[in-house]
Design a protein around this motif. Structure first.
Motif, PDB file in Angstrom:
ATOM      1  N   LYS A   1       0.829  -1.202   0.000  1.00 12.72           N
ATOM      2  CA  LYS A   1       0.000   0.000   0.000  1.00 12.72           C
ATOM      3  C   LYS A   1       0.867   1.257   0.000  1.00 12.72           C
ATOM      4  CE  LYS A   1      -4.054  -1.881   2.413  1.00 12.72           C
ATOM      5  NZ  LYS A   1      -3.612  -3.259   2.691  1.00 12.72           N
ATOM      6  N   ASN A   2       0.413   2.257  -0.753  1.00 10.57           N
ATOM      7  CA  ASN A   2       1.052   3.576  -0.753  1.00 10.57           C
ATOM      8  C   ASN A   2       0.227   4.483   0.159  1.00 10.57           C
ATOM      9  OD1 ASN A   2       2.392   5.964  -1.275  1.00 10.57           O
ATOM     10  ND2 ASN A   2       1.432   6.272  -3.281  1.00 10.57           N
ATOM     11  N   ILE A   3       0.747   4.702   1.372  1.00  6.12           N
ATOM     12  CA  ILE A   3       0.036   5.509   2.368  1.00  6.12           C
ATOM     13  C   ILE A   3       0.757   6.843   2.525  1.00  6.12           C
ATOM     14  CG2 ILE A   3      -0.795   5.630   4.750  1.00  6.12           C
ATOM     15  CD1 ILE A   3      -0.734   2.605   4.861  1.00  6.12           C
TER      16      ILE A   3
ATOM     17  N   LEU B   1       7.266   2.949   6.554  1.00  4.09           N
ATOM     18  CA  LEU B   1       6.567   2.656   5.303  1.00  4.09           C
ATOM     19  C   LEU B   1       5.479   3.665   4.956  1.00  4.09           C
ATOM     20  CD1 LEU B   1       6.032  -1.226   5.156  1.00  4.09           C
ATOM     21  CD2 LEU B   1       7.577   0.163   3.781  1.00  4.09           C
ATOM     22  N   ILE B   2       5.390   4.755   5.739  1.00  4.87           N
ATOM     23  CA  ILE B   2       4.344   5.750   5.495  1.00  4.87           C
ATOM     24  C   ILE B   2       5.008   7.081   5.155  1.00  4.87           C
ATOM     25  CG2 ILE B   2       2.450   7.054   6.545  1.00  4.87           C
ATOM     26  CD1 ILE B   2       1.714   4.584   8.119  1.00  4.87           C
ATOM     27  N   ASN B   3       4.549   7.718   4.079  1.00  2.00           N
ATOM     28  CA  ASN B   3       5.088   9.005   3.652  1.00  2.00           C
ATOM     29  C   ASN B   3       4.333  10.119   4.368  1.00  2.00           C
ATOM     30  OD1 ASN B   3       6.708   7.892   1.186  1.00  2.00           O
ATOM     31  ND2 ASN B   3       4.637   7.086   0.924  1.00  2.00           N
ATOM     32  N   GLN B   4       5.045  10.853   5.206  1.00  2.00           N
ATOM     33  CA  GLN B   4       4.390  11.867   6.033  1.00  2.00           C
ATOM     34  C   GLN B   4       4.816  13.273   5.605  1.00  2.00           C
ATOM     35  OE1 GLN B   4       5.691   9.316   9.573  1.00  2.00           O
ATOM     36  NE2 GLN B   4       3.935  10.405  10.438  1.00  2.00           N
ATOM     37  N   VAL B   5       3.830  14.139   5.444  1.00  2.00           N
ATOM     38  CA  VAL B   5       4.051  15.509   4.987  1.00  2.00           C
ATOM     39  C   VAL B   5       3.731  16.468   6.132  1.00  2.00           C
ATOM     40  CG1 VAL B   5       3.373  17.279   3.327  1.00  2.00           C
ATOM     41  CG2 VAL B   5       3.466  14.872   2.620  1.00  2.00           C
ATOM     42  N   GLN B   6       4.653  17.403   6.375  1.00  2.00           N
ATOM     43  CA  GLN B   6       4.472  18.400   7.427  1.00  2.00           C
ATOM     44  C   GLN B   6       3.914  19.688   6.821  1.00  2.00           C
ATOM     45  OE1 GLN B   6       5.443  18.666  11.019  1.00  2.00           O
ATOM     46  NE2 GLN B   6       4.207  20.492  10.692  1.00  2.00           N
ATOM     47  N   ILE B   7       2.811  20.173   7.401  1.00  2.00           N
ATOM     48  CA  ILE B   7       2.226  21.437   6.943  1.00  2.00           C
ATOM     49  C   ILE B   7       3.199  22.585   7.219  1.00  2.00           C
ATOM     50  CG2 ILE B   7       0.425  23.139   7.495  1.00  2.00           C
ATOM     51  CD1 ILE B   7      -0.467  20.914   5.659  1.00  2.00           C
ATOM     52  N   ASN B   8       3.282  23.512   6.263  1.00  2.00           N
ATOM     53  CA  ASN B   8       4.108  24.715   6.423  1.00  2.00           C
ATOM     54  C   ASN B   8       3.350  25.883   5.811  1.00  2.00           C
ATOM     55  OD1 ASN B   8       6.011  26.741   6.506  1.00  2.00           O
ATOM     56  ND2 ASN B   8       7.689  25.496   5.698  1.00  2.00           N
ATOM     57  N   GLU B   9       2.547  26.539   6.618  1.00  3.54           N
ATOM     58  CA  GLU B   9       1.686  27.599   6.090  1.00  3.54           C
ATOM     59  C   GLU B   9       2.483  28.804   5.614  1.00  3.54           C
ATOM     60  OE1 GLU B   9      -1.399  28.536   8.826  1.00  3.54           O
ATOM     61  OE2 GLU B   9      -2.379  26.574   8.635  1.00  3.54           O
ATOM     62  N   LYS B  10       3.678  29.039   6.199  1.00  9.43           N
ATOM     63  CA  LYS B  10       4.514  30.148   5.739  1.00  9.43           C
ATOM     64  C   LYS B  10       4.955  29.937   4.300  1.00  9.43           C
ATOM     65  CE  LYS B  10       6.350  31.396  10.303  1.00  9.43           C
ATOM     66  NZ  LYS B  10       7.569  31.516  11.148  1.00  9.43           N
ATOM     67  N   ALA B  11       5.110  28.669   3.928  1.00  5.89           N
ATOM     68  CA  ALA B  11       5.500  28.341   2.553  1.00  5.89           C
ATOM     69  C   ALA B  11       4.272  27.977   1.717  1.00  5.89           C
ATOM     70  CB  ALA B  11       6.503  27.188   2.555  1.00  5.89           C
TER      71      ALA B  11
END
Length: 579
Positions: free
Chosen positions: A345-347, A360-370
């Motif tokens: 699975k692509n999570i 095994l999980i791709n995690q993205v960090q929010i960056n509202e300044k960017a």
């Protein structure tokens, strides 16, 4: 304490019905040739409790009684009396105003103790009475903290403390190694919080003090704090370690840092807020050691666990978790993802912030300044060929719309939303501008949850509740055969009666009938009745089941659920009408 005074205290115990004539005479005989007090003998033999003795002594001598477990004593007050003297006389200083020192004493008539402490402190002594066991526990607790604070502050007075602002990297090294004086102080506060199982540490500036509070088992409690004069430096050290702008004190800031405790790296999430007395800092403790918690350990009953496991394995659709801040939503999300995680699975997740790194999980960090928001990140994720998407929180209509569309186009989407209960989530999505046909088609399940304190096993006992409390919980009458339990309070639970947390859950699984009712814009009451017929049980009923098992108390259930569904018998009545 003169014999006649002891007899009078025994008489008061007798008048209150705490002892009988025979028990008093037996205690007086045991006292012969002994230096023990009659009250202590009655406590030791189990005839009365310490609390009953304190009550009688307070009443007889007309001096206040203190509940030390409900107090927080300033380390500077503790330092007035040496630990040896406190242990020898079984006393502890609690308040100092001008030259008046208030003592908590097991024996308020101990003239030798009063005279020696008066000579040592040069203060006027004001007496209060407290239970002997509680005093011993308080002495152990406060003198260990006071010694640590005193040692650290002593180093500062000897000149080891420097006003030089170090770099973030240097400070982080010092923070974990404990080289800097103020760093040691902050390190001690955080280490103690982690060992006590706190989820958050609050540094709260007041007009005349810097207050330190921990959130343990969902409830705030005050701890010993450093002097007010160290406030600017303590706050600055935390901001440097979390890579925040030390010079900026006018706006809120967010950052991260870490600390090593007992060989484990603990992540800390830092938030600052300007107040009229300085910057308040809240540190969220993210202990990776808790990450191994699986779904069975979260506290779901068998019915909810079976239904939830079934829904999180569906190939597509929208699955939501609702609840207030610090109700365990992130833990449930992570445990759910880890249960269905696999190499096939692509999570991908988008979070603010990323609290734990998952394999095994791709995690993205929010960056509202960017300009990397939930909505923009979600658009990009959809171009990454995901099987499963986790959106940390649905905060606005744009994120909600993209998440619903993703669920309708072959993706399994997890997210959280702030609503009081699971049924209210349906209305909330429509209020955010999502058409009812899209809500009906996309939704698969809604899980509402709360965290609830569990009774301390070391002091659990059966108890009775007041008719007022019973009527509040069951306004239309309830099962009178219920047994109620509570924690008496002991050293292990710091006299709170509670130790640990578990979850309360209510699960709504979206059936074909519910989809038709959503399309028809049925009322929440009608939807709840249909859900009830299909196995849904509200949070209050889940709490009552835990209470029947002796896991928690009725007071605790009311504390976490009273605003939503306490005493709600309409669910059952409406469900019966549909049968």
């Amino acid at each position: 304490m003169a014999p006649e005074t002891l007899k009078r205290i025994g008489t008061v115990l007798l008048e209150k019905g705490y002892i009988s004539e025979e028990q008093l005479n037996t205690a007086l005989k045991l006292q012969t040739g002994s230096s023990k007090k009659v009250g202590d003998i009655l406590v030791e033999t189990g005839v009365i409790t310490e609390e009953q003795l304190v009550e009688v002594v307070s009443e007889r001598l007309k001096i206040p009684k203190l509940n030390l477990s409900a107090m927080v004593i300033n380390p500077t007050v503790i330092n007035i009396i040496p630990v040896e003297m406190a242990k020898r006389f079984n006393v502890i200083p609690v308040i100092k105003m001008a030259n008046i020192l208030t003592l908590a004493m097991a024996d308020p008539l101990d003239v030798i103790a009063i005279d020696e402490i008066k000579y040592h402190t040069k203060c006027i002594i004001k007496r209060t009475v407290a239970a002997r066991t509680a005093l011993a526990q308080a002495i152990d607790q406060y003198y260990s903290v006071a010694d640590s604070v005193r040692d650290i502050l002593g180093e500062a007075q000897e000149g080891e403390h420097s006003d030089t602002i170090v770099t973030s990297a240097d400070f982080l090294d010092a923070f974990n190694e404990g080289d800097n004086t103020v760093v040691k102080l902050v390190n001690m506060i955080l280490t103690r919080a982690i060992k006590d199982g706190a989820s958050d540490v609050h540094f709260e500036p007041d007009e005349n003090e810097l207050r330190i509070r921990y959130r343990v088992n969902g409830v705030m409690r005050e701890e010993a704090a450093p002097p007010k004069k160290l406030q600017p430096e303590v706050i600055s050290r935390i901001k440097i370690a979390s890579e925040l702008d030390v010079s900026e004190k006018r706006i809120p800031q967010d950052g991260r840092m870490s600390i090593r405790v007992e060989g484990s790296e603990i992540d800390l999430r830092v938030s600052t807020l300007p107040t009229i007395h300085g910057e308040k800092v809240v540190i969220r403790i993210l202990d990776k050691r808790n990450l191994s918690t699986g779904l069975p350990e979260l506290g779901m009953n068998d019915s909810v666990l079976e239904g939830w496991r079934s829904r999180i394995r569906t190939p597509e659709g929208l699955i939501l978790i609702s609840g207030p801040t610090s109700s365990g939503k992130t833990s449930t999300l992570y445990a759910s993802l880890m249960e269905i995680n696999s190499i096939e699975k692509n999570i991908i997740t988008v979070e603010d912030p990323v609290e734990f790194s998952l394999p095994l999980i791709n995690q993205v960090q929010i960056n509202e300044k960017a300009t990397l928001t939930f909505a923009s990140a979600l658009r990009a994720i959809l171009r990454q060929n995901p099987d499963i998407i986790m959106v940390g929180e649905i905060r606005d209509s744009e994120t909600a719309a993209i998440g619903v569309r993703a669920a309708l186009t072959g993706h399994l989407v997890f997210s959280t939303i702030h609503t009081n209960d699971s049924i209210g989530t349906i209305t909330r999505l429509m209020d955010m501008g999502i058409e009812q046909y899209m809500v009906a088609s996309a939704l698969e399940a809604i899980l509402a949850q709360r965290l609830i304190r569990t009774i301390c096993e070391d002091c659990k006992e059966e108890t009775e509740i007041s008719p007022t409390l019973f009527a509040k919980a069951f306004p239309n009458g309830g099962p009178m055969e219920l047994k109620f339990y509570s924690g008496r309070g002991c050293r292990q639970c710091r006299n709170t009666g509670y130790a640990g947390l578990t979850g309360l859950y209510e699960l709504v699984q979206i059936t074909d009938n519910l989809r038709e009712m959503i399309l028809a814009k049925a009322s929440e009451t009608a939807i709840k009745a249909e859900a009830y017929r299909n196995g849904y049980r509200p949070l209050f009923e889940a709490g009552i089941e835990l209470m029947k098992q002796g896991v928690t108390t009725l007071d605790e259930i009311l504390r976490v659920t009273s605003s939503i569904d306490v005493g709600d018998t309409n669910n059952q009545a409406a469900a019966k009408e549909l049968v």
